[in-house]
Scaffold this active site. Structure first.
Site, PDB file in Angstrom:
ATOM      1  N   CYS A   1       0.825  -1.211   0.000  1.00  0.00           N
ATOM      2  CA  CYS A   1       0.000   0.000   0.000  1.00  0.00           C
ATOM      3  C   CYS A   1       0.861   1.264   0.000  1.00  0.00           C
ATOM      4  O   CYS A   1       1.671   1.477   0.903  1.00  0.00           O
ATOM      5  CB  CYS A   1      -0.904  -0.038   1.228  1.00  0.00           C
ATOM      6  SG  CYS A   1      -1.671   1.527   1.652  1.00  0.00           S
ATOM      7  N   GLY A   2       0.674   2.119  -0.989  1.00  0.00           N
ATOM      8  CA  GLY A   2       1.435   3.364  -1.102  1.00  0.00           C
ATOM      9  C   GLY A   2       1.189   4.316   0.056  1.00  0.00           C
ATOM     10  O   GLY A   2       2.118   4.950   0.560  1.00  0.00           O
ATOM     11  N   HIS A   3      -0.064   4.443   0.495  1.00  0.00           N
ATOM     12  CA  HIS A   3      -0.375   5.323   1.624  1.00  0.00           C
ATOM     13  C   HIS A   3       0.273   4.799   2.908  1.00  0.00           C
ATOM     14  O   HIS A   3       0.706   5.583   3.756  1.00  0.00           O
ATOM     15  CB  HIS A   3      -1.887   5.456   1.814  1.00  0.00           C
ATOM     16  CG  HIS A   3      -2.558   6.176   0.691  1.00  0.00           C
ATOM     17  ND1 HIS A   3      -2.373   7.521   0.458  1.00  0.00           N
ATOM     18  CD2 HIS A   3      -3.400   5.733  -0.271  1.00  0.00           C
ATOM     19  CE1 HIS A   3      -3.082   7.879  -0.598  1.00  0.00           C
ATOM     20  NE2 HIS A   3      -3.714   6.819  -1.061  1.00  0.00           N
ATOM     21  N   CYS A   4       0.331   3.478   3.047  1.00  0.00           N
ATOM     22  CA  CYS A   4       0.971   2.869   4.222  1.00  0.00           C
ATOM     23  C   CYS A   4       2.471   3.154   4.212  1.00  0.00           C
ATOM     24  O   CYS A   4       3.057   3.480   5.258  1.00  0.00           O
ATOM     25  CB  CYS A   4       0.749   1.354   4.232  1.00  0.00           C
ATOM     26  SG  CYS A   4      -0.992   0.871   4.259  1.00  0.00           S
TER      27      CYS A   4
END
Length: 126
Positions: A59-62
């Site tokens: 996950c990029g946001h993670c």
């Protein structure tokens, strides 16, 4: 000169080994507690206040949250506020139990029966 190439590759492998070990050792110093299904509930019971991140490694946001979350964990440990993370790709049942539908999901725990979503800013000062 296959012998020279093999020797160079072998030497390169030896010289990289300490760097790989050092990288692994640096993860041991994290103030964010990586929890699994068999450690999660005991951890929550042992601490009065826990902020838990439910995430997926892809996950990029993670990934963007990770350094801010680490800073916050270091700053808050002196106030006895623990930050934890759960990899939902490995602990799908645990994530489902706590209603995780997207990544990252942050929840504030005050015991196993008292938790709510954290909807604040995702920078360490917040």
């Amino acid at each position: 000169m296959p012998g020279v190439r093999s020797l160079l590759l072998a030497l390169a492998g030896v010289s990289l080994a300490p760097a790989v070990l050092a990288a692994d050792a640096s993860t041991d110093t994290s103030d964010v507690h990586a929890l699994k299904a068999d450690t999660f509930k005991d951890f929550i019971k042992e601490h009065d206040l826990v902020l838990a991140e439910f995430y997926a490694p892809w996950c990029g946001h993670c990934k963007a949250l990770a350094p801010e979350y680490e800073k916050a964990a270091t700053e808050l440990k002196d106030k006895n506020i623990q930050l934890a993370k759960v990899d939902c790709t490995e602990e799908a049942d645990l994530c489902q139990e706590y209603g995780v539908e997207g990544y990252p999901t942050l929840k504030v725990f005050r015991g196993l029966d008292s938790y709510k979503p954290y909807n604040g800013a995702r920078k360490s000062p917040a």
